[in-house]
Motif scaffolding. Structure first.
Motif, mmCIF file in Angstrom:
data_model
loop_
_atom_site.group_PDB
_atom_site.id
_atom_site.type_symbol
_atom_site.label_atom_id
_atom_site.label_comp_id
_atom_site.label_asym_id
_atom_site.label_seq_id
_atom_site.Cartn_x
_atom_site.Cartn_y
_atom_site.Cartn_z
ATOM 1 N N ASP A 171 0.109 6.417 0.896
ATOM 2 C CA ASP A 171 0.637 7.481 1.748
ATOM 3 C C ASP A 171 0.890 7.001 3.172
ATOM 4 O O ASP A 171 1.767 7.525 3.862
ATOM 5 C CB ASP A 171 -0.329 8.671 1.778
ATOM 6 N N SER A 172 0.136 6.005 3.614
ATOM 7 C CA SER A 172 0.347 5.496 4.970
ATOM 8 C C SER A 172 1.722 4.846 5.098
ATOM 9 O O SER A 172 2.381 4.965 6.134
ATOM 10 C CB SER A 172 -0.747 4.492 5.338
ATOM 11 N N PHE A 173 2.171 4.171 4.049
ATOM 12 C CA PHE A 173 3.501 3.563 4.088
ATOM 13 C C PHE A 173 4.586 4.638 3.994
ATOM 14 O O PHE A 173 5.620 4.530 4.659
ATOM 15 C CB PHE A 173 3.648 2.550 2.953
ATOM 16 N N ARG A 174 4.341 5.658 3.192
ATOM 17 C CA ARG A 174 5.304 6.760 3.121
ATOM 18 C C ARG A 174 5.407 7.464 4.473
ATOM 19 O O ARG A 174 6.495 7.832 4.925
ATOM 20 C CB ARG A 174 4.886 7.766 2.046
ATOM 21 N N ARG A 175 4.263 7.644 5.109
ATOM 22 C CA ARG A 175 4.239 8.304 6.417
ATOM 23 C C ARG A 175 4.996 7.479 7.453
ATOM 24 O O ARG A 175 5.766 8.009 8.248
ATOM 25 C CB ARG A 175 2.783 8.492 6.857
ATOM 26 N N SER A 176 4.787 6.172 7.435
ATOM 27 C CA SER A 176 5.463 5.288 8.375
ATOM 28 C C SER A 176 6.976 5.358 8.181
ATOM 29 O O SER A 176 7.737 5.497 9.154
ATOM 30 C CB SER A 176 4.984 3.846 8.186
ATOM 31 N N ILE A 177 7.421 5.279 6.939
ATOM 32 C CA ILE A 177 8.853 5.335 6.650
ATOM 33 C C ILE A 177 9.442 6.666 7.095
ATOM 34 O O ILE A 177 10.529 6.719 7.693
ATOM 35 C CB ILE A 177 9.097 5.117 5.145
#
Length: 269
Positions: A171-177
């Motif tokens: 989810d951290s990568f989804r949030r960053s994107i």
């Protein structure tokens, strides 16, 4: 403006919270471990020291981001808070860092293979017009580099999402994107300034790298600085400490301003 405000926030927090400089010193000293092989004859130490630092770095980063957030928000900061935050987020940050490296390397290798195949197609062109083939080759290299940098820009906030918003690794990568996509112009400007500052603070380290290789500083610079390793190493540590403390405090301040304008619901969009 979010960008300017983040740099101001970072400076103010760093000035009033010396503990951030202490954390920066840990990073500055750790980043120089890659040169231990030139100062010690032990092969085990020369390999083990940099590897150990790669494992420890997520611990320091987690504690730093949480402490920087407290400093920016005006709450109390302490060594206990630093260690607690570092322990809390360590494993997710470690996994996130591994995933980040795999994403960047995967992109670089994948695009590199595509470029290699396209490069084979330029061989007939080289026989016809060498300059055109050269220009096409340089153009493909620039496209490759830009593509890798764009990928890095979109996933760069994974660590802040883990620490500040308590996101899972994926989810951290989804949030960053999602954040970058919603604030593309602002993030692009921030990333450019951030990278420029990072490289400015790393100048002594670059000179040290040249000194320790067959290519000396005099082969790259118009003058021979004549600075010995014993001087470059501590200078590199100090500048890395100040540089890391400042740019990552700014990084945290910028992320806090981004999420203030972008609700957490953007993760699922």
């Amino acid at each position: 403006m979010v960008l300017v405000s983040a740099f101001k926030d970072g400076f103010a927090a760093l000035r009033t919270n010396p503990i951030l400089l202490v954390a920066g010193l840990l990073v500055g000293a750790g980043s120089q471990l890659q040169y231990v092989e030139h100062l010690n004859e032990s092969p085990l130490l020369s390999v083990g020291a940099p590897l150990a630092w790669l494992i420890v770095f997520p611990f320091v980063l987690g504690g730093f981001i949480e402490t920087a957030r407290a400093a920016i928000e005006g709450t109390n900061t302490s060594a206990t808070q630093f260690v607690t935050a570092a322990r809390t987020h360590y494993f997710r940050l470690l996994l996130g860092t591994v995933l980040f490296v795999l994403i960047v390397l995967g992109t670089a290798i994948g695009l590199g293979l595509i470029g290699f195949v396209l490069g084979i197609g330029l061989i007939p062109l080289a026989a016809i017009h060498e300059m055109a083939a050269f220009a096409a080759g340089v153009g493909s290299l620039l496209v490759w580099l830009l593509s890798v940098l764009v990928v890095i820009m979109f996933v760069q906030f994974y660590d802040a999402a883990i620490v500040i918003e308590d996101q899972s690794v994926t989810d951290s990568f989804r949030r960053s994107i999602a954040l970058v996509r919603s604030n593309l112009k602002s993030v692009t400007g921030f990333s450019l300034v951030w990278v420029i500052l990072l490289n400015a603070f790393s100048i002594p380290e670059y000179l040290l790298q040249l000194t320790l290789t067959e290519t000396g500083p005099a082969d790259v610079l118009p003058i021979d600085l004549g600075v010995p390793i014993a001087v470059l190493l501590p200078i590199g540590i100090v500048l890395s400490a100040v540089g890391f403390a400042y740019i990552y405090t700014v990084y945290t301040a910028y992320y806090l301003r981004l999420i203030a304008d972008s609700p957490i619901s953007t993760v699922s969009e």
